[in-house]
Design a protein around this motif. Structure first.
Motif, PDB file in Angstrom:
ATOM      1  N   ILE A   1      -7.079   2.410  -3.904  1.00 29.09           N
ATOM      2  CA  ILE A   1      -6.598   1.032  -3.869  1.00 29.09           C
ATOM      3  C   ILE A   1      -7.741   0.087  -3.518  1.00 29.09           C
ATOM      4  CG2 ILE A   1      -5.041  -0.575  -2.676  1.00 29.09           C
ATOM      5  CD1 ILE A   1      -3.176   1.832  -2.195  1.00 29.09           C
TER       6      ILE A   1
ATOM      7  N   THR B   1       1.148   6.623  -7.090  1.00 33.43           N
ATOM      8  CA  THR B   1      -0.084   7.164  -7.674  1.00 33.43           C
ATOM      9  C   THR B   1      -1.066   7.594  -6.589  1.00 33.43           C
ATOM     10  OG1 THR B   1      -1.905   6.701  -9.216  1.00 33.43           O
ATOM     11  CG2 THR B   1      -1.158   4.867  -7.848  1.00 33.43           C
ATOM     12  N   ASP B   2      -1.967   8.489  -6.985  1.00 31.03           N
ATOM     13  CA  ASP B   2      -3.053   8.906  -6.098  1.00 31.03           C
ATOM     14  C   ASP B   2      -4.324   8.106  -6.335  1.00 31.03           C
ATOM     15  OD1 ASP B   2      -1.591  10.883  -4.782  1.00 31.03           O
ATOM     16  OD2 ASP B   2      -2.061  12.390  -6.303  1.00 31.03           O
TER      17      ASP B   2
ATOM     18  N   LEU C   1      -5.121   3.712   4.024  1.00 30.82           N
ATOM     19  CA  LEU C   1      -5.421   4.193   2.678  1.00 30.82           C
ATOM     20  C   LEU C   1      -5.621   5.705   2.681  1.00 30.82           C
ATOM     21  CD1 LEU C   1      -7.967   1.393   1.750  1.00 30.82           C
ATOM     22  CD2 LEU C   1      -5.546   1.503   1.138  1.00 30.82           C
ATOM     23  N   LYS C   2      -4.880   6.406   1.828  1.00 30.40           N
ATOM     24  CA  LYS C   2      -5.002   7.863   1.752  1.00 30.40           C
ATOM     25  C   LYS C   2      -6.357   8.278   1.178  1.00 30.40           C
ATOM     26  CE  LYS C   2      -0.081   8.812   1.103  1.00 30.40           C
ATOM     27  NZ  LYS C   2       0.951   9.289   0.155  1.00 30.40           N
ATOM     28  N   ARG C   3      -6.880   7.464   0.259  1.00 25.11           N
ATOM     29  CA  ARG C   3      -8.175   7.743  -0.371  1.00 25.11           C
ATOM     30  C   ARG C   3      -9.090   6.558  -0.129  1.00 25.11           C
ATOM     31  NH1 ARG C   3      -8.002   9.331  -6.450  1.00 25.11           N
ATOM     32  NH2 ARG C   3     -10.173   9.598  -5.928  1.00 25.11           N
TER      33      ARG C   3
ATOM     34  N   GLN D   1       0.867   3.999  -3.007  1.00 27.69           N
ATOM     35  CA  GLN D   1       0.512   5.392  -2.732  1.00 27.69           C
ATOM     36  C   GLN D   1       1.665   6.347  -2.997  1.00 27.69           C
ATOM     37  OE1 GLN D   1      -3.178   4.988   0.343  1.00 27.69           O
ATOM     38  NE2 GLN D   1      -1.174   4.877   1.270  1.00 27.69           N
ATOM     39  N   ASP D   2       2.895   5.854  -2.988  1.00 27.32           N
ATOM     40  CA  ASP D   2       4.039   6.692  -3.365  1.00 27.32           C
ATOM     41  C   ASP D   2       4.057   6.966  -4.865  1.00 27.32           C
ATOM     42  OD1 ASP D   2       5.041   6.960  -0.818  1.00 27.32           O
ATOM     43  OD2 ASP D   2       6.625   5.449  -1.058  1.00 27.32           O
TER      44      ASP D   2
ATOM     45  N   ILE E   1       0.839  -1.199   0.000  1.00 28.74           N
ATOM     46  CA  ILE E   1       0.000   0.000   0.000  1.00 28.74           C
ATOM     47  C   ILE E   1       0.876   1.252   0.000  1.00 28.74           C
ATOM     48  CG2 ILE E   1      -1.567   1.376   1.452  1.00 28.74           C
ATOM     49  CD1 ILE E   1      -2.939  -1.307   2.211  1.00 28.74           C
ATOM     50  N   ASP E   2       1.899   1.260   0.840  1.00 33.53           N
ATOM     51  CA  ASP E   2       2.793   2.427   0.893  1.00 33.53           C
ATOM     52  C   ASP E   2       3.472   2.657  -0.456  1.00 33.53           C
ATOM     53  OD1 ASP E   2       2.102   2.861   3.537  1.00 33.53           O
ATOM     54  OD2 ASP E   2       3.935   1.956   4.356  1.00 33.53           O
TER      55      ASP E   2
END
Length: 155
Positions: free
Chosen positions: A72, A68-69, A91-93, A65-66, A61-62
């Motif tokens: 997931i 693409t935005d 999860l950022k999104r 996310q590094d 996941i990290d």
């Protein structure tokens, strides 16, 4: 059409090897290629031994996310692992949970699942979904559950 890039999956031999070797470069390349090709989501399926699946999924996941935005799709047969990932805010999104396991879906509904990749012709899966929504109070008074039962969607 929603496209879920499926190439970050430990069932693919080259990705399995990249996971075992912690080959960040290959994982990043595959993520970037899928994003550039038009994926709407990136699937993250470690497909590892249960005792290392959590750490592997967090690592993937990290990396994703590094690069693409894109959101997931977390993919595991272990519902408690998926719930933990969501509850920890990894999860950022907002993304999605990808699993065919009824137990996973039940836990995911409790954690906020609002869509599912599943077989709508399976009366067992549909019954599980309606029951989970009723028990988590997302179906106020169990109205949808009762209506679906009366229609014979599940038994």
């Amino acid at each position: 059409m929603i496209i879920i890039g499926e190439k970050i999956n430990g069932a693919i031999p080259s990705i399995k090897q990249a996971i075992e070797d912690h080959n960040e470069e290959l994982i990043r390349e595959r993520v970037a290629a899928q994003a550039a090709a038009g994926a709407d989501y990136i699937d993250c399926a470690p497909s590892t031994a249960p005792e290392i699946e959590y750490d592997t999924m967090v690592w993937l996941i990290d990396l994703i996310q590094d690069v693409t935005d894109l959101p997931i799709s977390i993919d595991s047969p272990n519902p408690l692992l998926l719930k933990r990932i969501i509850e920890e805010g990894r999860l950022k999104r907002p993304g999605m949970v990808n699993s065919v396991n009824a137990g996973c879906m039940t836990v995911a509904v409790e954690a906020g699942l609002d869509s599912a990749i599943m077989d709508p012709c399976s009366s067992f899966m549909m019954g599980t979904l309606y029951a989970a929504e009723a028990l988590s109070q997302r179906d106020k008074g169990g109205r949808k559950y009762n209506r679906a039962f009366r229609k014979g969607i599940f038994k």
